[in-house]
Design a protein around this motif. Structure first.
Motif, PDB file in Angstrom:
ATOM      1  N   ARG A  58       0.860  -1.171   0.000  1.00 57.04           N
ATOM      2  CA  ARG A  58       0.000   0.000   0.000  1.00 57.04           C
ATOM      3  C   ARG A  58       0.905   1.232   0.000  1.00 57.04           C
ATOM      4  N   PRO A  59       1.026   1.945  -1.124  1.00 54.58           N
ATOM      5  CA  PRO A  59       1.925   3.095  -1.182  1.00 54.58           C
ATOM      6  C   PRO A  59       1.396   4.277  -0.370  1.00 54.58           C
ATOM      7  N   ASN A  60       2.267   5.214  -0.084  1.00 53.10           N
ATOM      8  CA  ASN A  60       1.876   6.444   0.592  1.00 53.10           C
ATOM      9  C   ASN A  60       0.746   7.108  -0.192  1.00 53.10           C
ATOM     10  N   GLY A  61      -0.353   7.424   0.479  1.00 53.52           N
ATOM     11  CA  GLY A  61      -1.495   8.063  -0.160  1.00 53.52           C
ATOM     12  C   GLY A  61      -2.556   7.111  -0.652  1.00 53.52           C
ATOM     13  N   CYS A  62      -2.300   5.816  -0.620  1.00 52.34           N
ATOM     14  CA  CYS A  62      -3.283   4.822  -1.055  1.00 52.34           C
ATOM     15  C   CYS A  62      -4.562   4.946  -0.222  1.00 52.34           C
ATOM     16  N   VAL A  63      -5.717   4.934  -0.902  1.00 50.20           N
ATOM     17  CA  VAL A  63      -7.018   4.971  -0.227  1.00 50.20           C
ATOM     18  C   VAL A  63      -7.769   3.697  -0.580  1.00 50.20           C
ATOM     19  N   HIS A  64      -8.236   2.984   0.438  1.00 48.90           N
ATOM     20  CA  HIS A  64      -8.947   1.726   0.178  1.00 48.90           C
ATOM     21  C   HIS A  64      -9.668   1.261   1.434  1.00 48.90           C
ATOM     22  N   THR A  65     -10.486   0.223   1.261  1.00 45.22           N
ATOM     23  CA  THR A  65     -11.017  -0.539   2.380  1.00 45.22           C
ATOM     24  C   THR A  65     -10.323  -1.903   2.362  1.00 45.22           C
ATOM     25  N   VAL A  66     -10.496  -2.678   3.393  1.00 48.00           N
ATOM     26  CA  VAL A  66      -9.899  -4.011   3.477  1.00 48.00           C
ATOM     27  C   VAL A  66     -10.989  -4.980   3.932  1.00 48.00           C
ATOM     28  N   SER A  67     -11.049  -6.154   3.296  1.00 46.00           N
ATOM     29  CA  SER A  67     -12.005  -7.168   3.724  1.00 46.00           C
ATOM     30  C   SER A  67     -11.328  -8.529   3.762  1.00 46.00           C
ATOM     31  N   SER A  68     -11.879  -9.410   4.580  1.00 48.85           N
ATOM     32  CA  SER A  68     -11.345 -10.763   4.712  1.00 48.85           C
ATOM     33  C   SER A  68     -12.492 -11.690   5.118  1.00 48.85           C
ATOM     34  N   PRO A  69     -13.209 -12.238   4.147  1.00 42.79           N
ATOM     35  CA  PRO A  69     -14.398 -13.039   4.458  1.00 42.79           C
ATOM     36  C   PRO A  69     -14.126 -14.203   5.395  1.00 42.79           C
ATOM     37  N   GLN A  70     -12.987 -14.891   5.221  1.00 41.88           N
ATOM     38  CA  GLN A  70     -12.656 -16.038   6.071  1.00 41.88           C
ATOM     39  C   GLN A  70     -11.658 -15.693   7.168  1.00 41.88           C
ATOM     40  N   GLY A  71     -11.230 -14.453   7.236  1.00 41.12           N
ATOM     41  CA  GLY A  71     -10.228 -14.062   8.215  1.00 41.12           C
ATOM     42  C   GLY A  71      -8.823 -14.218   7.659  1.00 41.12           C
ATOM     43  N   ALA A  72      -7.859 -13.600   8.331  1.00 45.82           N
ATOM     44  CA  ALA A  72      -6.474 -13.661   7.857  1.00 45.82           C
ATOM     45  C   ALA A  72      -5.511 -13.346   8.994  1.00 45.82           C
ATOM     46  N   THR A  73      -4.309 -13.905   8.880  1.00 47.03           N
ATOM     47  CA  THR A  73      -3.199 -13.549   9.754  1.00 47.03           C
ATOM     48  C   THR A  73      -2.114 -12.961   8.879  1.00 47.03           C
ATOM     49  N   VAL A  74      -1.608 -11.782   9.244  1.00 53.58           N
ATOM     50  CA  VAL A  74      -0.667 -11.072   8.380  1.00 53.58           C
ATOM     51  C   VAL A  74       0.506 -10.538   9.190  1.00 53.58           C
ATOM     52  N   LEU A  75       1.642 -10.416   8.506  1.00 55.77           N
ATOM     53  CA  LEU A  75       2.801  -9.694   9.028  1.00 55.77           C
ATOM     54  C   LEU A  75       2.893  -8.404   8.233  1.00 55.77           C
ATOM     55  N   ALA A  76       2.857  -7.260   8.905  1.00 53.68           N
ATOM     56  CA  ALA A  76       2.874  -5.972   8.223  1.00 53.68           C
ATOM     57  C   ALA A  76       4.091  -5.156   8.655  1.00 53.68           C
ATOM     58  N   ILE A  77       4.767  -4.590   7.655  1.00 51.91           N
ATOM     59  CA  ILE A  77       5.858  -3.646   7.892  1.00 51.91           C
ATOM     60  C   ILE A  77       5.317  -2.279   7.498  1.00 51.91           C
ATOM     61  N   ILE A  78       5.169  -1.391   8.476  1.00 52.72           N
ATOM     62  CA  ILE A  78       4.417  -0.153   8.296  1.00 52.72           C
ATOM     63  C   ILE A  78       5.322   1.049   8.519  1.00 52.72           C
ATOM     64  N   THR A  79       5.175   2.045   7.639  1.00 54.69           N
ATOM     65  CA  THR A  79       5.798   3.351   7.853  1.00 54.69           C
ATOM     66  C   THR A  79       4.680   4.380   7.934  1.00 54.69           C
ATOM     67  N   GLY A  80       4.552   5.050   9.052  1.00 56.95           N
ATOM     68  CA  GLY A  80       3.491   6.039   9.204  1.00 56.95           C
ATOM     69  C   GLY A  80       2.235   5.436   9.776  1.00 56.95           C
ATOM     70  N   GLY A  81       1.076   5.895   9.289  1.00 65.36           N
ATOM     71  CA  GLY A  81      -0.195   5.437   9.843  1.00 65.36           C
ATOM     72  C   GLY A  81      -1.302   5.579   8.823  1.00 65.36           C
ATOM     73  N   ILE A  82      -2.543   5.707   9.308  1.00 62.45           N
ATOM     74  CA  ILE A  82      -3.698   5.862   8.424  1.00 62.45           C
ATOM     75  C   ILE A  82      -4.585   6.986   8.950  1.00 62.45           C
ATOM     76  N   GLU A  83      -5.459   7.500   8.065  1.00 58.66           N
ATOM     77  CA  GLU A  83      -6.436   8.516   8.449  1.00 58.66           C
ATOM     78  C   GLU A  83      -7.724   8.258   7.679  1.00 58.66           C
ATOM     79  N   PRO A  84      -8.875   8.695   8.190  1.00 58.52           N
ATOM     80  CA  PRO A  84     -10.138   8.470   7.482  1.00 58.52           C
ATOM     81  C   PRO A  84     -10.138   9.137   6.111  1.00 58.52           C
ATOM     82  N   ALA A  85     -10.874   8.547   5.176  1.00 58.52           N
ATOM     83  CA  ALA A  85     -11.007   9.111   3.834  1.00 58.52           C
ATOM     84  C   ALA A  85     -12.455   8.975   3.380  1.00 58.52           C
ATOM     85  N   LYS A  86     -12.874   9.865   2.460  1.00 51.44           N
ATOM     86  CA  LYS A  86     -14.252   9.850   1.960  1.00 51.44           C
ATOM     87  C   LYS A  86     -14.378   9.234   0.582  1.00 51.44           C
TER      88      LYS A  86
END
Length: 201
Positions: A58-86
């Motif tokens: 997910r690049p800087n500025g990417c706007v999206h939702t995330v879904s996982s119908p069956q669930g998921a376990t993930v390893l995430a390497i994150i720089t920064g954070g997130i904010e609400p979008a319209k």
């Protein structure tokens, strides 16, 4: 989430996340980027689905939702954070990397790599590495740091043994050797290492 590692100076962190079946966070914008390795389950957004053993970016500025119908376990390497979008608008899309489609590259005897992703501006990159049984790297110094997630077997250096499903951090300037050994496979996870480093003798 399990918070595994953080570097306050660069605002980077590594987390293990568990997404429950059917959960769908609201539309949001990434302030900074994120690499996600799906350990089990699937993770989908407006731009594609990341299945187990593959990587999403997910690049800087990417706007999206995330879904996982069956669930998921993930390893995430994150720089920064997130904010609400319209709305998504002209925001950069997320990307999906299917590791089986990437070619192996010989690195040194006994070690092969699959380059997955690279940001040349920050010198960060993600690779999948395969060490043959008893392969080793001679003593070297890291110029930049490195996070290693072990998928199968074991990675061994002067700090100890890293077994499947666990993480190892090599800070900038770390000097060590690396050897490998096979252990009983505890999970069929294919996987990824995330790194900002290059190695020098």
């Amino acid at each position: 989430m399990k918070h595994l590692w953080a570097d306050e100076k660069t605002n980077r962190r590594a987390v293990l996340g568990r997404i429950e079946p059917g959960m769908q966070p609201s539309l949001h914008r990434h302030v900074g980027d994120e690499l996600v390795f799906v350990i089990e389950g699937t993770l989908a957004d407006e731009f594609g689905t990341v299945t187990a053993g593959n990587v999403g970016y997910r690049p800087n500025g990417c706007v999206h939702t995330v879904s996982s119908p069956q669930g998921a376990t993930v390893l995430a390497i994150i720089t920064g954070g997130i904010e609400p979008a319209k709305e998504i608008g002209s925001a950069p899309p997320s990307q999906v990397f299917t590791l089986s489609e990437l070619a192996w590259v010989d690195a040194v005897p006994g070690v092969r790599l699959k380059p997955i992703w690279e940001d040349k501006t920050t010198a960060r990159r993600a690779i999948l590495a395969r060490f043959e049984s008893d392969a080793s790297l001679p003593r070297h110094r890291h110029v930049g740091d490195e996070l290693i997630f072990v998928i199968e077997g074991a990675s061994v250096d002067e700090s100890g043994i890293v077994t499947p499903g666990n993480l190892n951090y090599r800070p900038n300037g770390c000097v060590h050797t690396v050897t490998t050994r096979m252990v009983r496979r505890s999970s069929p996870w294919p996987g990824v290492t995330s790194s900002r480093s290059r190695e020098s003798a």
